[in-house]
Enzyme design. Structure first.
Site, PDB file in Angstrom:
ATOM      1  CE  LYS A  42     -31.207   5.000  -4.087  1.00 36.63           C
ATOM      2  NZ  LYS A  42     -30.272   5.995  -4.575  1.00 36.63           N
ATOM      3  N   GLY A  47     -31.233   1.478   6.831  1.00 34.08           N
ATOM      4  CA  GLY A  47     -30.080   0.711   7.314  1.00 34.08           C
ATOM      5  C   GLY A  47     -28.763   1.416   7.038  1.00 34.08           C
ATOM      6  CB  CYS A  48     -27.401   2.997   3.986  1.00 37.91           C
ATOM      7  SG  CYS A  48     -27.497   1.512   2.965  1.00 37.91           S
ATOM      8  CB  THR A  49     -29.506   6.586   7.485  1.00 35.60           C
ATOM      9  OG1 THR A  49     -29.836   6.969   6.140  1.00 35.60           O
ATOM     10  CG2 THR A  49     -29.444   7.808   8.373  1.00 35.60           C
ATOM     11  CB  ALA A  52     -23.630   6.578   7.518  1.00 34.80           C
TER      12      ALA A  52
END
Length: 154
Positions: A42, A47-49, A52
């Site tokens: 998401k 974690g995804c930020t 990325a």
């Protein structure tokens, strides 16, 4: 899961997904380059930020190895655009709203969240060679140090 997961050395599953730039991308769009295709749950989650941003920071090094980094999540194009702007991300993000591409790569299925089984995106990264063959699969990825591990494969 009855479907066979793609294995290293096999042809990577084909796809056709819309990118955050409004263009449609297929596996063939990246022919002649190594493709680092990573699936994440998401936009704008911690974690995804972090993942990325880590991939954005090493983008030029990957480019020097003829590799392009592409992130895939079920989020909308609008969400991807906002995510990129908010965090100054320099990588292409593709939208897989029905999670069919994630499923084809084995990056969608049952996982544990707070000890309970749930269906969702399983953080995974795939290195696909210049001819569309799966070179390396990283499954159940931990974000810390992951971009560097992928770089070592290249």
């Amino acid at each position: 899961m009855a479907e066979k997961l793609p294995e290293e050395g096999m042809a990577a599953p084909s796809f056709s997904l819309e990118g955050d730039d409004g263009q449609t991308y297929t596996l063939e769009s990246f022919k002649g380059k190594k493709l680092v295709l990573y699936f994440y749950p998401k936009d704008n989650t911690s974690g995804c930020t972090k993942e990325a941003i880590a991939f954005t920071q090493v983008k030029d090094e990957f480019g020097g190895k003829n590799a392009v980094i592409v992130g895939v999540s079920p989020d909308s194009i609008k969400s991807h655009v906002n995510f990129k702007e908010k965090h100054s991300l320099g990588i292409l993000l593709l939208s897989d709203p029905d999670r069919s591409v994630a499923a084809a790569y084995g990056a969608y299925g049952e996982k544990k969240m707070y000890g309970k089984p749930v269906m969702g995106i399983i953080r995974s990264t795939f290195v696909i060679d210049e001819n569309g063959k799966l070179e390396k699969a990283f499954r159940n990825v931990k974000v810390d140090g992951h971009a560097e591990k992928v770089m070592c494969v290249l």
